[in-house]
Design a protein around this motif. Sequence first.
Motif, PDB file in Angstrom:
ATOM      1  N   ILE A  40      -4.815  19.319 -30.587  1.00  0.00           N
ATOM      2  CA  ILE A  40      -6.049  18.608 -30.913  1.00  0.00           C
ATOM      3  C   ILE A  40      -7.129  19.667 -31.048  1.00  0.00           C
ATOM      4  N   ILE A  41      -7.882  19.597 -32.138  1.00  0.00           N
ATOM      5  CA  ILE A  41      -8.950  20.560 -32.394  1.00  0.00           C
ATOM      6  C   ILE A  41     -10.249  19.981 -31.852  1.00  0.00           C
ATOM      7  N   GLU A  42     -10.893  20.756 -30.980  1.00  0.00           N
ATOM      8  CA  GLU A  42     -12.186  20.365 -30.414  1.00  0.00           C
ATOM      9  C   GLU A  42     -13.135  21.531 -30.615  1.00  0.00           C
ATOM     10  N   GLY A  43     -13.914  21.476 -31.700  1.00  0.00           N
ATOM     11  CA  GLY A  43     -14.801  22.592 -32.026  1.00  0.00           C
ATOM     12  C   GLY A  43     -13.980  23.815 -32.401  1.00  0.00           C
TER      13      GLY A  43
ATOM     14  N   LEU B 108      -9.305  11.778 -34.674  1.00  0.00           N
ATOM     15  CA  LEU B 108      -8.994  13.060 -34.050  1.00  0.00           C
ATOM     16  C   LEU B 108      -8.747  14.103 -35.130  1.00  0.00           C
ATOM     17  N   LEU B 109      -9.235  15.313 -34.886  1.00  0.00           N
ATOM     18  CA  LEU B 109      -8.857  16.441 -35.725  1.00  0.00           C
ATOM     19  C   LEU B 109      -7.685  17.094 -35.025  1.00  0.00           C
ATOM     20  N   ILE B 110      -6.574  17.191 -35.735  1.00  0.00           N
ATOM     21  CA  ILE B 110      -5.368  17.750 -35.133  1.00  0.00           C
ATOM     22  C   ILE B 110      -4.773  18.779 -36.079  1.00  0.00           C
TER      23      ILE B 110
ATOM     24  N   ASP C 147       2.958  27.790 -41.063  1.00  0.00           N
ATOM     25  CA  ASP C 147       1.526  27.689 -40.802  1.00  0.00           C
ATOM     26  C   ASP C 147       1.190  26.290 -40.301  1.00  0.00           C
ATOM     27  N   PRO C 148       0.169  26.177 -39.442  1.00  0.00           N
ATOM     28  CA  PRO C 148      -0.243  24.841 -38.983  1.00  0.00           C
ATOM     29  C   PRO C 148      -0.895  24.052 -40.121  1.00  0.00           C
ATOM     30  N   ALA C 149      -0.662  22.751 -40.101  1.00  0.00           N
ATOM     31  CA  ALA C 149      -1.246  21.847 -41.097  1.00  0.00           C
ATOM     32  C   ALA C 149      -2.318  21.004 -40.410  1.00  0.00           C
ATOM     33  N   PRO C 150      -3.564  21.056 -40.902  1.00  0.00           N
ATOM     34  CA  PRO C 150      -4.650  20.286 -40.289  1.00  0.00           C
ATOM     35  C   PRO C 150      -4.722  18.852 -40.816  1.00  0.00           C
ATOM     36  N   PHE C 151      -4.991  17.915 -39.902  1.00  0.00           N
ATOM     37  CA  PHE C 151      -5.087  16.494 -40.244  1.00  0.00           C
ATOM     38  C   PHE C 151      -6.291  15.853 -39.578  1.00  0.00           C
ATOM     39  N   ARG C 152      -6.787  14.787 -40.183  1.00  0.00           N
ATOM     40  CA  ARG C 152      -7.695  13.826 -39.555  1.00  0.00           C
ATOM     41  C   ARG C 152      -6.825  12.614 -39.285  1.00  0.00           C
ATOM     42  N   ALA C 153      -6.784  12.164 -38.035  1.00  0.00           N
ATOM     43  CA  ALA C 153      -5.861  11.082 -37.710  1.00  0.00           C
ATOM     44  C   ALA C 153      -6.459  10.116 -36.699  1.00  0.00           C
TER      45      ALA C 153
ATOM     46  N   ALA D  25      -6.956  25.592 -37.742  1.00  0.00           N
ATOM     47  CA  ALA D  25      -6.829  25.637 -39.205  1.00  0.00           C
ATOM     48  C   ALA D  25      -7.920  24.836 -39.898  1.00  0.00           C
ATOM     49  N   ALA D  26      -8.426  23.780 -39.266  1.00  0.00           N
ATOM     50  CA  ALA D  26      -9.411  22.919 -39.913  1.00  0.00           C
ATOM     51  C   ALA D  26     -10.831  23.456 -39.793  1.00  0.00           C
ATOM     52  N   ASN D  27     -11.028  24.506 -39.036  1.00  0.00           N
ATOM     53  CA  ASN D  27     -12.383  25.001 -38.804  1.00  0.00           C
ATOM     54  C   ASN D  27     -12.654  26.299 -39.542  1.00  0.00           C
ATOM     55  N   LYS D  28     -12.116  26.446 -40.701  1.00  0.00           N
ATOM     56  CA  LYS D  28     -12.323  27.637 -41.490  1.00  0.00           C
ATOM     57  C   LYS D  28     -13.794  27.773 -41.845  1.00  0.00           C
ATOM     58  N   LYS D  29     -14.357  28.961 -41.574  1.00  0.00           N
ATOM     59  CA  LYS D  29     -15.775  29.190 -41.850  1.00  0.00           C
ATOM     60  C   LYS D  29     -16.031  29.126 -43.349  1.00  0.00           C
ATOM     61  N   GLY D  30     -17.139  28.533 -43.696  1.00  0.00           N
ATOM     62  CA  GLY D  30     -17.530  28.478 -45.098  1.00  0.00           C
ATOM     63  C   GLY D  30     -16.861  27.381 -45.891  1.00  0.00           C
TER      64      GLY D  30
END
Length: 146
Positions: free
Chosen positions: A11-14, A61-63, A73-79, A140-145
């Motif tokens: 789970i991505i938190e920030g 959740l961002l996962i 590579d990890p795959a980012p999802f909104r779930a 993976a979902a928090n790529k800058k820019g």
Amino acid sequence: MKTFKLISFQIIEGETLQDIPLKDGLIINREDIEKRWLIETFIKEEYVGVFEEAFKNGKELLIQVVITRPENDPAPFRATVVKLKKINESYSVLLEGYINKTRNDYAELLLTYLLDKGISGDQLLEAFKSNMITKPKLPAANKKGK
């Protein structure tokens, strides 16, 4: 539909990741017009709290998940959590989600991470080569820019 084995789940938190150890899990690309995916995890009871809270509140959740092989590579999802079910000493958590992007730039994420740590020159090259093999967990979902 295509079904794949889940290797890892976070789970991505920030800028942080919360590992959710899996007893088992799978992910299904429904291949429908809405591009939805189903994710089912089997987890220990101690990790169910975050999913119960998201389920009660309808929270997205961002996962990120690794599918099929650990070196992928990890795959980012909104779930969102669709269903929770206790099975013996474990929980089945069913989520429905959407992939955040179709291409994961893990190499770019890793390089940015290493540069942010102040690594440069030959040390950067060696750290990059080593980490491309060991694949440290990066959001993976928090790529800058992006």
